[in-house]
Design a protein around this motif. Structure first.
Motif, PDB file in Angstrom:
ATOM      1  N   LEU A  86      26.586  41.692  47.078  1.00  0.00           N
ATOM      2  CA  LEU A  86      26.765  40.808  45.931  1.00  0.00           C
ATOM      3  C   LEU A  86      28.228  40.918  45.520  1.00  0.00           C
ATOM      4  CD1 LEU A  86      25.578  38.988  43.659  1.00  0.00           C
ATOM      5  CD2 LEU A  86      25.183  41.073  42.351  1.00  0.00           C
ATOM      6  N   LEU A  87      28.989  39.881  45.789  1.00  0.00           N
ATOM      7  CA  LEU A  87      30.412  39.867  45.453  1.00  0.00           C
ATOM      8  C   LEU A  87      30.585  39.049  44.184  1.00  0.00           C
ATOM      9  CD1 LEU A  87      33.285  40.669  46.327  1.00  0.00           C
ATOM     10  CD2 LEU A  87      33.412  38.491  47.555  1.00  0.00           C
ATOM     11  N   VAL A  88      30.986  39.726  43.108  1.00  0.00           N
ATOM     12  CA  VAL A  88      31.139  39.064  41.811  1.00  0.00           C
ATOM     13  C   VAL A  88      32.635  38.945  41.512  1.00  0.00           C
ATOM     14  CG1 VAL A  88      30.499  39.059  39.381  1.00  0.00           C
ATOM     15  CG2 VAL A  88      28.983  40.130  41.056  1.00  0.00           C
ATOM     16  N   ILE A  89      33.094  37.719  41.347  1.00  0.00           N
ATOM     17  CA  ILE A  89      34.506  37.442  41.111  1.00  0.00           C
ATOM     18  C   ILE A  89      34.679  36.887  39.700  1.00  0.00           C
ATOM     19  CG2 ILE A  89      36.485  36.027  41.825  1.00  0.00           C
ATOM     20  CD1 ILE A  89      35.486  36.150  44.654  1.00  0.00           C
ATOM     21  N   ARG A  90      35.640  37.453  38.989  1.00  0.00           N
ATOM     22  CA  ARG A  90      35.952  36.897  37.674  1.00  0.00           C
ATOM     23  C   ARG A  90      36.677  35.564  37.853  1.00  0.00           C
ATOM     24  NH1 ARG A  90      40.274  38.757  33.031  1.00  0.00           N
ATOM     25  NH2 ARG A  90      39.491  37.340  31.427  1.00  0.00           N
ATOM     26  N   HIS A  91      36.445  34.652  36.939  1.00  0.00           N
ATOM     27  CA  HIS A  91      37.106  33.346  36.991  1.00  0.00           C
ATOM     28  C   HIS A  91      38.627  33.487  36.933  1.00  0.00           C
ATOM     29  CE1 HIS A  91      38.136  33.556  32.708  1.00  0.00           C
ATOM     30  NE2 HIS A  91      36.900  34.000  32.499  1.00  0.00           N
ATOM     31  N   GLY A  92      39.334  32.444  37.345  1.00  0.00           N
ATOM     32  CA  GLY A  92      40.782  32.415  37.238  1.00  0.00           C
ATOM     33  C   GLY A  92      41.227  32.353  35.782  1.00  0.00           C
ATOM     34  N   GLN A  93      42.529  32.511  35.584  1.00  0.00           N
ATOM     35  CA  GLN A  93      43.066  32.494  34.219  1.00  0.00           C
ATOM     36  C   GLN A  93      42.641  31.226  33.487  1.00  0.00           C
ATOM     37  OE1 GLN A  93      47.219  31.479  33.234  1.00  0.00           O
ATOM     38  NE2 GLN A  93      47.413  33.557  32.430  1.00  0.00           N
ATOM     39  N   ALA A  94      42.111  31.401  32.293  1.00  0.00           N
ATOM     40  CA  ALA A  94      41.716  30.263  31.457  1.00  0.00           C
ATOM     41  C   ALA A  94      42.856  29.958  30.482  1.00  0.00           C
ATOM     42  CB  ALA A  94      40.413  30.568  30.732  1.00  0.00           C
ATOM     43  N   SER A  95      42.568  29.132  29.492  1.00  0.00           N
ATOM     44  CA  SER A  95      43.627  28.612  28.606  1.00  0.00           C
ATOM     45  C   SER A  95      43.661  29.376  27.296  1.00  0.00           C
ATOM     46  CB  SER A  95      43.417  27.116  28.382  1.00  0.00           C
ATOM     47  OG  SER A  95      43.495  26.425  29.617  1.00  0.00           O
ATOM     48  N   PHE A  96      44.111  30.640  27.359  1.00  0.00           N
ATOM     49  CA  PHE A  96      44.206  31.486  26.170  1.00  0.00           C
ATOM     50  C   PHE A  96      45.147  30.846  25.148  1.00  0.00           C
ATOM     51  CE2 PHE A  96      46.254  34.825  23.676  1.00  0.00           C
ATOM     52  CZ  PHE A  96      45.158  35.534  23.219  1.00  0.00           C
ATOM     53  N   GLY A  97      44.708  30.824  23.896  1.00  0.00           N
ATOM     54  CA  GLY A  97      45.538  30.284  22.821  1.00  0.00           C
ATOM     55  C   GLY A  97      45.461  28.778  22.662  1.00  0.00           C
ATOM     56  N   GLN A  98      44.711  28.114  23.532  1.00  0.00           N
ATOM     57  CA  GLN A  98      44.557  26.662  23.439  1.00  0.00           C
ATOM     58  C   GLN A  98      43.261  26.319  22.711  1.00  0.00           C
ATOM     59  OE1 GLN A  98      47.205  24.814  24.570  1.00  0.00           O
ATOM     60  NE2 GLN A  98      48.044  26.869  24.925  1.00  0.00           N
ATOM     61  N   ASP A  99      43.127  25.055  22.333  1.00  0.00           N
ATOM     62  CA  ASP A  99      41.920  24.633  21.610  1.00  0.00           C
ATOM     63  C   ASP A  99      40.667  24.823  22.449  1.00  0.00           C
ATOM     64  OD1 ASP A  99      43.404  23.938  19.396  1.00  0.00           O
ATOM     65  OD2 ASP A  99      43.568  21.821  19.942  1.00  0.00           O
ATOM     66  N   THR A 121      40.243  36.655  38.837  1.00  0.00           N
ATOM     67  CA  THR A 121      39.826  36.527  40.254  1.00  0.00           C
ATOM     68  C   THR A 121      39.710  37.867  40.968  1.00  0.00           C
ATOM     69  OG1 THR A 121      42.043  36.062  41.211  1.00  0.00           O
ATOM     70  CG2 THR A 121      40.725  34.171  40.457  1.00  0.00           C
ATOM     71  N   ALA A 122      39.594  38.968  40.217  1.00  0.00           N
ATOM     72  CA  ALA A 122      39.320  40.259  40.839  1.00  0.00           C
ATOM     73  C   ALA A 122      37.904  40.273  41.402  1.00  0.00           C
ATOM     74  CB  ALA A 122      39.485  41.385  39.826  1.00  0.00           C
ATOM     75  N   MET A 123      37.737  41.038  42.481  1.00  0.00           N
ATOM     76  CA  MET A 123      36.449  41.111  43.165  1.00  0.00           C
ATOM     77  C   MET A 123      35.777  42.455  42.899  1.00  0.00           C
ATOM     78  SD  MET A 123      37.471  39.388  46.848  1.00  0.00           S
ATOM     79  CE  MET A 123      38.877  40.483  47.130  1.00  0.00           C
ATOM     80  N   SER A 124      34.528  42.406  42.468  1.00  0.00           N
ATOM     81  CA  SER A 124      33.710  43.604  42.336  1.00  0.00           C
ATOM     82  C   SER A 124      32.511  43.441  43.252  1.00  0.00           C
ATOM     83  CB  SER A 124      33.275  43.826  40.888  1.00  0.00           C
ATOM     84  OG  SER A 124      34.408  44.097  40.072  1.00  0.00           O
ATOM     85  N   ARG A 125      32.291  44.425  44.111  1.00  0.00           N
ATOM     86  CA  ARG A 125      31.282  44.305  45.161  1.00  0.00           C
ATOM     87  C   ARG A 125      30.151  45.303  44.920  1.00  0.00           C
ATOM     88  NH1 ARG A 125      32.778  42.127  50.086  1.00  0.00           N
ATOM     89  NH2 ARG A 125      34.927  42.618  49.501  1.00  0.00           N
ATOM     90  N   PHE A 126      28.947  44.791  44.975  1.00  0.00           N
ATOM     91  CA  PHE A 126      27.754  45.612  44.825  1.00  0.00           C
ATOM     92  C   PHE A 126      26.913  45.489  46.100  1.00  0.00           C
ATOM     93  CE2 PHE A 126      29.132  44.037  40.735  1.00  0.00           C
ATOM     94  CZ  PHE A 126      29.091  45.149  39.908  1.00  0.00           C
ATOM     95  N   MET A 127      26.168  46.533  46.418  1.00  0.00           N
ATOM     96  CA  MET A 127      25.246  46.514  47.548  1.00  0.00           C
ATOM     97  C   MET A 127      23.823  46.592  47.000  1.00  0.00           C
ATOM     98  SD  MET A 127      27.598  46.383  49.841  1.00  0.00           S
ATOM     99  CE  MET A 127      26.631  46.505  51.348  1.00  0.00           C
ATOM    100  N   PHE A 128      22.931  45.829  47.614  1.00  0.00           N
ATOM    101  CA  PHE A 128      21.555  45.831  47.115  1.00  0.00           C
ATOM    102  C   PHE A 128      20.546  45.686  48.244  1.00  0.00           C
ATOM    103  CE2 PHE A 128      22.730  41.347  47.145  1.00  0.00           C
ATOM    104  CZ  PHE A 128      21.571  40.683  47.537  1.00  0.00           C
ATOM    105  N   SER A 129      19.391  46.255  48.015  1.00  0.00           N
ATOM    106  CA  SER A 129      18.253  46.126  48.926  1.00  0.00           C
ATOM    107  C   SER A 129      17.005  46.443  48.133  1.00  0.00           C
ATOM    108  CB  SER A 129      18.384  47.077  50.115  1.00  0.00           C
ATOM    109  OG  SER A 129      17.257  46.978  50.965  1.00  0.00           O
TER     110      SER A 129
END
Length: 216
Positions: free
Chosen positions: A4-17, A181-189
């Motif tokens: 399970l590869l969980v990636i955070r979204h790219g930079q959003a619009s901090f300080g914008q409406d 966009t950092a990647m955090s990887r989990f293993m599952f079964s």
């Protein structure tokens, strides 16, 4: 074991409406991590995002055209709502406008939220933790060997703390470390679920890639 590869979204619009929009940098970060996955031969069997625009657009800019499944449990907690509840609708201007003050307030507010120290928020911490766990179970209820999820920092912090058996305070300490966009990887079964890699950004480990690094 499946991944399970969980990636955070790219930079959003901090300080914008509207924060829920990728910045130009966010699109570039997303493209870079997508290129890396294809170059290393990591092809997902299943795609999942939350329902937020910045999450869906990250996946699109990564170059994956297949429509993802969605689970709202992968959505970020609503920090604006938490601030309004904590400060009773009168959020200090410095908290809204100064980046350092904003993130200090973020940490303090989430700790108080975890302790139920204020009311009026649209979601309790217990409810947040439960929906993140439901989303994790949804993503792992599959025969796919490689599941790609696009989510947000708080969710990744919560999933990581849970996988490590850490106390609730670690959720926020981890949350604040997660790069765009950092990647955090989990293993599952079956019922087995464990952390394999946290907050990795090999796509930034070049002179040009270093310019893409951001945390918010």
């Amino acid at each position: 074991m499946s991944e399970l590869l969980v990636i955070r979204h790219g930079q959003a619009s901090f300080g914008q409406d509207n924060y829920d929009v990728l910045s130009d940098l966010g699109h570039k970060q997303s493209e870079a991590v997508g290129v890396l996955l294809r170059e290393t031969g990591w092809v997902p069997d299943r795609l999942v995002t939350g329902t937020l625009t910045r999450q869906r657009d990250t996946l699109s800019s990564m170059g994956f055209a297949q429509a993802p499944e969605e689970h709202a449990g992968f959505n970020e907690y609503d920090f604006g709502d938490l601030l309004q509840a904590r400060f009773k609708g009168d959020v200090p201007d410095l908290v809204k406008g100064d980046r350092k003050t904003h993130f200090r307030a973020l940490r303090e507010t989430v700790f108080e939220w975890q302790d139920a120290a204020f009311d009026g928020a649209s979601e309790t911490y217990a409810e947040f933790a439960a929906r993140v766990e439901a989303a994790r179970a949804f993503a792992c209820d599959t025969k796919a060997k490689r599941v790609l999820v696009i989510s947000s920092g708080g969710v990744i912090g919560q999933m990581t703390a849970m996988a490590l058996g850490a106390d609730k305070r670690h959720m926020m300490e981890l949350n604040l470390q997660v790069k765009n966009t950092a990647m955090s990887r989990f293993m599952f079964s079956g019922p087995k679920f464990g952390l394999h890699e946290f907050n990795a950004t090999p796509h930034f480990m070049t002179p040009s890639g270093a310019d893409l690094l951001s945390y918010s």
